[in-house]
Write a protein that holds these residues in place. Structure first.
Motif, PDB file in Angstrom:
ATOM      1  N   UNK A 139      -6.006  -0.934  -2.362  1.00  0.00           N
ATOM      2  CA  UNK A 139      -4.816  -0.844  -3.212  1.00  0.00           C
ATOM      3  C   UNK A 139      -3.577  -0.749  -2.334  1.00  0.00           C
ATOM      4  N   UNK A 140      -2.447  -1.059  -2.932  1.00  0.00           N
ATOM      5  CA  UNK A 140      -1.185  -1.008  -2.190  1.00  0.00           C
ATOM      6  C   UNK A 140      -0.900   0.418  -1.731  1.00  0.00           C
ATOM      7  N   UNK A 141      -1.193   1.397  -2.591  1.00  0.00           N
ATOM      8  CA  UNK A 141      -0.959   2.796  -2.224  1.00  0.00           C
ATOM      9  C   UNK A 141      -1.750   3.209  -0.996  1.00  0.00           C
ATOM     10  N   UNK A 142      -3.010   2.797  -0.922  1.00  0.00           N
ATOM     11  CA  UNK A 142      -3.836   3.155   0.241  1.00  0.00           C
ATOM     12  C   UNK A 142      -3.363   2.448   1.506  1.00  0.00           C
ATOM     13  N   UNK A 143      -2.892   1.217   1.354  1.00  0.00           N
ATOM     14  CA  UNK A 143      -2.360   0.505   2.521  1.00  0.00           C
ATOM     15  C   UNK A 143      -1.110   1.210   3.035  1.00  0.00           C
ATOM     16  N   UNK A 144      -0.233   1.622   2.118  1.00  0.00           N
ATOM     17  CA  UNK A 144       1.007   2.295   2.517  1.00  0.00           C
ATOM     18  C   UNK A 144       0.720   3.614   3.211  1.00  0.00           C
ATOM     19  N   UNK A 145      -0.356   4.308   2.793  1.00  0.00           N
ATOM     20  CA  UNK A 145      -0.682   5.618   3.358  1.00  0.00           C
ATOM     21  C   UNK A 145      -1.490   5.529   4.645  1.00  0.00           C
ATOM     22  N   UNK A 146      -2.011   4.351   4.977  1.00  0.00           N
ATOM     23  CA  UNK A 146      -2.849   4.208   6.169  1.00  0.00           C
ATOM     24  C   UNK A 146      -2.011   4.384   7.436  1.00  0.00           C
ATOM     25  N   UNK A 147      -2.574   5.012   8.465  1.00  0.00           N
ATOM     26  CA  UNK A 147      -1.852   5.150   9.739  1.00  0.00           C
ATOM     27  C   UNK A 147      -1.518   3.782  10.318  1.00  0.00           C
ATOM     28  N   UNK A 148      -0.325   3.622  10.879  1.00  0.00           N
ATOM     29  CA  UNK A 148       0.048   2.331  11.463  1.00  0.00           C
ATOM     30  C   UNK A 148      -0.963   1.821  12.493  1.00  0.00           C
ATOM     31  N   UNK A 149      -1.539   2.741  13.278  1.00  0.00           N
ATOM     32  CA  UNK A 149      -2.498   2.318  14.301  1.00  0.00           C
ATOM     33  C   UNK A 149      -3.747   1.704  13.670  1.00  0.00           C
ATOM     34  N   UNK A 150      -4.161   2.232  12.520  1.00  0.00           N
ATOM     35  CA  UNK A 150      -5.327   1.686  11.833  1.00  0.00           C
ATOM     36  C   UNK A 150      -5.059   0.257  11.372  1.00  0.00           C
ATOM     37  N   UNK A 151      -3.898   0.042  10.739  1.00  0.00           N
ATOM     38  CA  UNK A 151      -3.552  -1.308  10.290  1.00  0.00           C
ATOM     39  C   UNK A 151      -3.422  -2.268  11.463  1.00  0.00           C
ATOM     40  N   UNK A 153      -5.089  -2.168  14.286  1.00  0.00           N
ATOM     41  CA  UNK A 153      -6.430  -2.557  14.750  1.00  0.00           C
ATOM     42  C   UNK A 153      -7.052  -3.591  13.813  1.00  0.00           C
ATOM     43  N   UNK A 154      -6.765  -3.503  12.524  1.00  0.00           N
ATOM     44  CA  UNK A 154      -7.372  -4.401  11.548  1.00  0.00           C
ATOM     45  C   UNK A 154      -6.684  -5.764  11.537  1.00  0.00           C
ATOM     46  N   UNK A 155      -5.356  -5.763  11.593  1.00  0.00           N
ATOM     47  CA  UNK A 155      -4.601  -6.985  11.361  1.00  0.00           C
ATOM     48  C   UNK A 155      -3.854  -7.520  12.567  1.00  0.00           C
ATOM     49  N   UNK A 156      -3.720  -6.720  13.601  1.00  0.00           N
ATOM     50  CA  UNK A 156      -2.854  -7.114  14.699  1.00  0.00           C
ATOM     51  C   UNK A 156      -1.466  -6.534  14.491  1.00  0.00           C
ATOM     52  N   UNK A 157      -0.702  -6.396  15.559  1.00  0.00           N
ATOM     53  CA  UNK A 157       0.553  -5.645  15.511  1.00  0.00           C
ATOM     54  C   UNK A 157       1.572  -6.231  14.536  1.00  0.00           C
ATOM     55  N   UNK A 158       1.905  -7.512  14.698  1.00  0.00           N
ATOM     56  CA  UNK A 158       2.971  -8.101  13.875  1.00  0.00           C
ATOM     57  C   UNK A 158       2.580  -8.135  12.400  1.00  0.00           C
ATOM     58  N   UNK A 159       1.370  -8.566  12.122  1.00  0.00           N
ATOM     59  CA  UNK A 159       0.918  -8.647  10.734  1.00  0.00           C
ATOM     60  C   UNK A 159       0.837  -7.269  10.105  1.00  0.00           C
ATOM     61  N   UNK A 160       0.404  -6.290  10.870  1.00  0.00           N
ATOM     62  CA  UNK A 160       0.291  -4.921  10.351  1.00  0.00           C
ATOM     63  C   UNK A 160       1.654  -4.371   9.959  1.00  0.00           C
TER      64      UNK A 160
END
Length: 328
Positions: A139-151, A153-160
């Motif tokens: 969900x959008x809420x969970x993405x917004x609350x995720x730590x930047x470092x986690x995103x 690792x999943x998507x790459x720096x620019x995309x995250x």
């Protein structure tokens, strides 16, 4: 103050060659900052129009809806928010005709976004959403609350960074006034791999007629034409031709399309689809045209104009050339 409207006009006429430009002119009567989103939508930045009209953004959205109904018989759904992302999402969430305003307050934005799927964020595709969901970020809420470092690792720096900003309701993209279209295209896909050159020529006639009708309705003329042929083995051939003079007349476009097709020598080719693209579009009112003393040509142009009027009144298939694929 930036206030953005996302306007989606409803009904078949709103997406027509004449309907969408006419509805865009309606928005230009309120603000010059209008970005067309063909075939039936647009963004409008009304921040500079609030004082002039003495209304808030929702009031201007209501005015747009009333004018669209009164002048064009077309209803619309309008999202009102602080940026294009939120305005589009507000309209999509509302669904039915009307005005949906999203307040600027951070808690209101967070509450609106919280339970929406990742694909509701314009710019987040199905593949990215599946990747995020595999990590529990569905969900959008969970993405917004995720730590930047986690995103990261999943998507790459620019995309995250981009996805996190969207999930928090931040969209720095400005509403950019649209420049006139520089090309227009149409494609026909056959029901099976087509070997019949005659049927391919009928498809080209149909596409040239569609392009010509659209260009004439928009007051444009093409300086060049490109033919793309898609084959059964998924290869393609593309050829272009500069026209003798800028034109939007179906016969001129058809003749150029036939010449491009015949030059390819496709006697044994298994063709999956053909596409035409009218290029280097210009304002027809400011293009030069060779004068002709042939009365046949003048009669042909008058007949074409009469057919265009019939199509505008009774639909795009009301008057089409013999050989058109919709003609038995």
């Amino acid at each position: 103050m930036t206030r953005v409207l996302y306007v989606r006009f409803l009904g078949r006429s709103a997406a027509s060659a004449e309907g969408h430009p006419a509805l865009l002119r309606l928005l230009h009567g309120i603000t010059p900052v209008v970005q067309a989103l063909p075939p039936d939508a647009a963004f409008a930045d009304v921040g500079g129009a609030l004082r002039y009209f003495g209304r808030d953004a929702a009031g201007l959205a209501g005015l747009v809806r009333v004018r669209a109904l009164a002048l064009h018989g077309t209803d619309c759904v309008i999202g009102v928010a602080a940026n294009p992302l939120l305005a589009r999402m507000a309209a999509d969430a509302h669904g039915a005709p009307g005005v949906a305003e999203l307040p600027d307050a951070a808690d209101a934005v967070a509450g609106f976004l919280a339970d929406r799927p990742a694909t509701a964020l314009h710019g987040v595709g199905a593949a990215t959403a599946r990747t995020l969901a595999s990590y529990g970020l569905d969900t959008v809420g969970r993405i917004a609350a995720a730590p930047p470092a986690t995103l990261q690792r999943i998507l790459g720096a620019a995309r995250a960074r981009r996805v996190r900003a969207l999930a928090q309701g931040t969209d720095p993209t400005p509403v950019t006034p649209s420049a006139p279209a520089r090309s227009a295209s149409a494609e026909h896909r056959f029901g099976h791999d087509e070997l019949d050159a005659g049927l391919r020529r009928r498809a080209l006639l149909t596409l040239a007629d569609e392009l010509g009708y659209r260009l004439r309705g928009a007051g444009q003329a093409a300086r060049a034409l490109t033919l793309t042929v898609h084959y059964a083995d998924r290869s393609t051939t593309t050829r272009s031709r500069t026209l003798a003079e800028p034109t939007a007349h179906t016969q001129d476009l058809t003749g150029a399309a036939y010449a491009l097709h015949d030059a390819l020598g496709l006697q044994r080719a298994r063709v999956r689809a053909v596409a035409l693209r009218a290029e280097e579009l210009a304002d027809a009112a400011h293009t030069t045209r060779q004068l002709s003393l042939d009365p046949t040509e003048e009669r042909r142009h008058r007949a074409e104009a009469a057919a265009d009027r019939a199509r505008r009144l009774f639909g795009p298939k009301a008057a089409t050339p013999a050989g058109h694929l919709d003609v038995a």
